[in-house]
Design a protein around this motif. Structure first.
Motif, short mmCIF file in Angstrom:
data_model
loop_
_atom_site.label_atom_id
_atom_site.label_comp_id
_atom_site.label_asym_id
_atom_site.label_seq_id
_atom_site.Cartn_x
_atom_site.Cartn_y
_atom_site.Cartn_z
N PRO A 128 0.83 -1.21 0.00
CA PRO A 128 0.00 0.00 0.00
C PRO A 128 0.86 1.26 0.00
N ARG A 149 0.77 5.30 0.92
CA ARG A 149 0.02 6.27 1.71
C ARG A 149 0.75 7.62 1.71
N THR A 155 -3.43 5.19 -4.20
CA THR A 155 -2.78 5.86 -3.07
C THR A 155 -3.82 6.35 -2.07
N GLU A 156 -3.55 6.08 -0.79
CA GLU A 156 -4.44 6.52 0.29
C GLU A 156 -3.83 7.75 0.95
N THR A 157 -4.65 8.73 1.24
CA THR A 157 -4.19 9.91 1.96
C THR A 157 -4.67 9.83 3.41
#
Length: 540
Positions: free
Chosen positions: A12, A14, A55-57
């Motif tokens: 992942p 981030r 992409t995770e914020t």
């Protein structure tokens, strides 16, 4: 550089944002990027990761993000065992020790052990426990009560008998047995006499009933949760035996190892490590051997550390206990150093520290190619000469973070005001250019790193006195002790301690700006969440 379950294609990504991110690797920032378990970029360079698919914020708003706290000397497996025993350190409004032990005896079948942890004789309203007091509670149970320092214990008659102790018993140097005026054992077992029972050689029957890993997994998971709630992402278990290694391995196999663990293995088992050719750092980013644990003297908070000068006359003591002879200490340090193992030697008093340095200096002279940084655990009472020797020998001191807070009054009583004012002297080490680590020795001392940081910054005791005000650190220096310094102590500076590209994504989210907080309030700064390897493992 991915986790056991991540692959480069699935790791992942981030983007972590916060009002203030203290990297301890240059300027503060407001953004960094993680890929899998590692930090990929910091500052402007992190923004390019925002465009990657999936992409995770993580927007942490007004929080203050700092590197994960690393407790370089604590005892998680002891705490897990305590979870199955009677813990006198829990419950502020709990009944007096005798009542709690009697209640446990009433609920325990005759003949079965009653083991009690974290006993503080000075806080016992009934007076110091002894053999007669425990026998009066129950003669049908073997009862053992362990002092909060873990350096001594008091046993009833049945427990003494099972340990092979009787009135005529003679103990090896470095240990002692308490006796009454008539010379009869009073139940107290001190230092090496106690450790020789607690850590018997492999193959010998244990003194206490053995808890299996299956018994201890749930308590150990609770221990990890407690550490995480304080912002701790890495620990060094400072006294482990083979059973503890088996427990950590079982925790990993069951998916419960969500905190990074280093281990100092009790020297009784060091030959096995040497025979296998294992060196300091064997393992991986989750579970590794840090080195070998030795003990040179007694306990700072127990009033038994080995000092050059006598204790104040009113203590009734001389100058503390030496647990290993000079020859034995030198031989153990040399054997470890020669084989590439780090030693972590427990030494509190200035005389004990000097003897440890003698052994390390001799080992380095004999085998100069090994540059591993040996450790002195606690390293509590030093002078300028010792600090210089520590720097020259490239030794890492690992003093208590919050002992001045938790035990300041005791230290004055044991060692006098002048020595107590210089206890846990992080200031002298830093001024000399020595990297120093942060530690709690929990459960012997308070665990929370923020309390340790506040204590190093204020030098204030729990009673409100200042002990050695000229020994204060800045907030940033104290934070570095519990992050950069501790990573150095375990040989992991290349992995953790800062928020920097390539390092592990271990960080803590604080509810207030640590640097804008009144120093007296640092211990009350809320821990909002704790992240290990880019994953949130705890949240308030």
């Amino acid at each position: 550089m991915t986790s056991q379950t991540d692959t480069p294609a699935t790791a992942p990504v981030r983007i972590v944002r916060a009002r203030r991110i203290t990297t301890l690797d240059g300027r503060d920032t407001q953004v960094f990027a993680t890929v899998g378990e590692h930090i990929a970029a910091v500052g402007e360079a992190a923004e390019r990761f925002a465009s990657l698919p999936g992409t995770e914020t993580v927007d942490l708003g007004d929080a203050h993000v700092v590197p994960g706290f690393h407790d370089a000397h604590c005892h998680p497996t002891v705490l897990a065992q305590t979870g199955l025993r009677l813990d006198l350190g829990s419950g502020v409004a709990a009944a007096p020790p005798r009542e709690r032990i009697a209640a446990r005896a009433a609920a325990t079948p005759p003949g079965q052990w009653i083991v009690v942890e974290r006993y503080d004789p000075r806080g016992d309203p009934g007076g110091r426990l002894d053999r007669a007091a425990l026998d009066a509670i129950s003669a049908d149970h073997p009862i053992l009560v362990v002092h909060f320092s873990c350096h001594m214990a008091v046993a009833g008659s049945r427990a003494l008998e099972l340990g092979g102790f009787h009135d005529g018993t003679e103990v090896a140097a470095g240990g002692d047995l308490g006796r009454d005026a008539a010379g009869r054992l009073d139940g107290w077992i001190f230092e090496r006499a106690w450790f020789d029972q607690w850590y018997r050689p492999v193959g010998e029957p244990g003194y206490l009933p053995e808890d299996t890993p299956a018994d201890l997994l749930a308590p150990l998971a609770e221990v990890f949760r407690d550490f995480h709630s304080a912002g701790v992402t890495s620990v060094c278990d400072a006294l482990t035996a083979p059973r503890d290694l088996a427990l950590y391995q079982a925790a990993r196999q069951h998916g419960l190892l969500n905190i990074r663990v280093g281990m100092l293995v009790w020297h009784r088992y060091a030959q096995t490590l040497r025979d296998a050719g294992l060196q300091a750092g064997f393992g991986d980013e989750w579970l590794r051997v840090v080195g070998v644990k030795l003990m040179a003297d007694g306990a700072l908070a127990g009033g038994t550390c080995l000092c050059r000068d006598p204790y104040p006359a009113e203590t009734g003591s001389d100058n503390g206990l030496q647990l290993m002879s000079d020859e034995e200490l030198a031989a153990e340090v040399l054997a470890a150093h020669r084989s590439g193992l780090r030693v972590g030697v427990h030494a509190n008093g200035d005389l004990a520290i000097s003897k440890v340095l003698d052994a390390i200096e001799a080992a380095r002279a004999a085998h100069p190619a090994n540059r591993v940084n040996h450790r002195i655990e606690h390293c509590s009472l030093v002078d300028p000469e010792l600090v210089d020797r520590i720097r020259e020998a490239e030794v890492t001191p690992v003093p208590f973070g919050a002992f001045v807070h938790g035990h300041g009054t005791k230290l004055r009583g044991y060692y006098g005001d002048a020595r107590a004012a210089r206890a846990c002297d992080h200031r002298s080490f830093l001024d000399a250019g020595v990297t120093v680590a942060g530690s709690s020795d929990y459960p012997a001392g308070p665990m929370a790193p923020l309390l340790g940081i506040r204590t190093m910054v204020t030098r204030r005791t729990a009673q409100g006195d200042v002990l050695g005000g000229d020994r204060r650190l800045s907030v940033r220096e104290a934070l570095e002790v519990y992050t950069v310094g501790s990573a150095h102590a375990t040989g992991e500076s290349h992995l953790k301690g800062r928020i920097a590209p390539g390092l592990l994504a271990d960080f803590v989210v604080l509810g207030d700006d640590l640097f804008a907080t009144d120093p007296e309030g640092i211990a009350n700064v809320p821990v909002l969440s704790t992240w290990v390897g880019g994953r949130q493992v705890w949240a308030a």
